[in-house]
Scaffold this motif. Sequence first.
Motif, PDB file in Angstrom:
ATOM      1  N   ILE A 122       0.862  -1.168   0.000  1.00 48.37           N
ATOM      2  CA  ILE A 122       0.000   0.000   0.000  1.00 48.37           C
ATOM      3  C   ILE A 122       0.906   1.227   0.000  1.00 48.37           C
ATOM      4  O   ILE A 122       1.741   1.380   0.897  1.00 48.37           O
ATOM      5  N   GLN A 123       0.767   2.083  -1.019  1.00 49.48           N
ATOM      6  CA  GLN A 123       1.538   3.325  -1.094  1.00 49.48           C
ATOM      7  C   GLN A 123       0.581   4.498  -1.025  1.00 49.48           C
ATOM      8  O   GLN A 123      -0.422   4.528  -1.753  1.00 49.48           O
ATOM      9  N   ILE A 124       0.919   5.456  -0.174  1.00 50.53           N
ATOM     10  CA  ILE A 124       0.124   6.673  -0.049  1.00 50.53           C
ATOM     11  C   ILE A 124       1.063   7.837  -0.344  1.00 50.53           C
ATOM     12  O   ILE A 124       2.049   8.050   0.374  1.00 50.53           O
TER      13      ILE A 124
ATOM     14  N   THR B 181       0.011  17.295  -1.020  1.00 46.11           N
ATOM     15  CA  THR B 181      -0.502  18.509  -0.407  1.00 46.11           C
ATOM     16  C   THR B 181       0.670  19.435  -0.108  1.00 46.11           C
ATOM     17  O   THR B 181       1.827  19.014  -0.124  1.00 46.11           O
ATOM     18  N   ASN B 182       0.368  20.684   0.182  1.00 45.50           N
ATOM     19  CA  ASN B 182       1.446  21.614   0.523  1.00 45.50           C
ATOM     20  C   ASN B 182       1.550  21.834   2.032  1.00 45.50           C
ATOM     21  O   ASN B 182       2.151  22.789   2.482  1.00 45.50           O
TER      22      ASN B 182
ATOM     23  N   ILE C 154      -0.628  10.185   9.051  1.00 49.95           N
ATOM     24  CA  ILE C 154      -1.294   8.962   8.586  1.00 49.95           C
ATOM     25  C   ILE C 154      -1.167   7.906   9.670  1.00 49.95           C
ATOM     26  O   ILE C 154      -0.075   7.661  10.187  1.00 49.95           O
ATOM     27  N   HIS C 155      -2.286   7.275   9.992  1.00 56.12           N
ATOM     28  CA  HIS C 155      -2.293   6.128  10.902  1.00 56.12           C
ATOM     29  C   HIS C 155      -3.064   5.008  10.200  1.00 56.12           C
ATOM     30  O   HIS C 155      -4.246   5.157   9.927  1.00 56.12           O
ATOM     31  N   CYS C 156      -2.389   3.902   9.908  1.00 61.54           N
ATOM     32  CA  CYS C 156      -3.015   2.799   9.171  1.00 61.54           C
ATOM     33  C   CYS C 156      -3.089   1.552  10.054  1.00 61.54           C
ATOM     34  O   CYS C 156      -2.205   1.298  10.873  1.00 61.54           O
ATOM     35  N   PHE C 157      -4.154   0.772   9.825  1.00 63.13           N
ATOM     36  CA  PHE C 157      -4.379  -0.418  10.636  1.00 63.13           C
ATOM     37  C   PHE C 157      -5.326  -1.360   9.900  1.00 63.13           C
ATOM     38  O   PHE C 157      -6.025  -0.974   8.964  1.00 63.13           O
TER      39      PHE C 157
ATOM     40  N   PHE D 106       5.603  13.342   0.113  1.00 60.12           N
ATOM     41  CA  PHE D 106       6.338  12.160   0.552  1.00 60.12           C
ATOM     42  C   PHE D 106       5.532  10.918   0.188  1.00 60.12           C
ATOM     43  O   PHE D 106       4.375  11.001  -0.199  1.00 60.12           O
ATOM     44  N   VAL D 107       6.159   9.751   0.334  1.00 57.10           N
ATOM     45  CA  VAL D 107       5.490   8.475   0.080  1.00 57.10           C
ATOM     46  C   VAL D 107       5.521   7.668   1.377  1.00 57.10           C
ATOM     47  O   VAL D 107       6.579   7.440   1.962  1.00 57.10           O
TER      48      VAL D 107
END
Length: 140
Positions: free
Chosen positions: A37-39, A43-44, A49-52, A67-68
């Motif tokens: 999974i890439q996010i 945005t400027n 990000i919190h993933c679960f 950033f990635v």
Amino acid sequence: MALLFQFHLSTLFFLLIIATNFPSQFSAQTDVVPYKIQIISETNTPITIHCFSADKDYGTSTNPWSFVYQFTYDVVIRFGLENIATCDITDNNTRKGRFNVFEYLRDTVRCKEGLTCVWHVRPDGIYEAYNNQLYLTYKW
């Protein structure tokens, strides 16, 4: 009456055979397929990000713009198991939301090539990359 009893007994025997064999055929088979999974932040402002998923927390990351963020979500393929990975994304505390970044029925088709799901965070929402195009999937 004897014929009816014999019919019910044979039906019950048949169902018992099926019931005892069914679980051994399907529940023991469990395949795990890793999806990346890439996010990508576009945005400027910094975003958090919190993933679960149901069984794992992938952590929280606060990063500057552009950033990635990525993690590997192990999809367990088993009948009746819901496979969803979710991320809470906050854009400088002005925009925030909870987004499913992997849903089994949707994303096993969309993320098939390379087993990578790519999302873009933009000022108007979250876009999913699919077939070399971006689709606005979630609005803030």
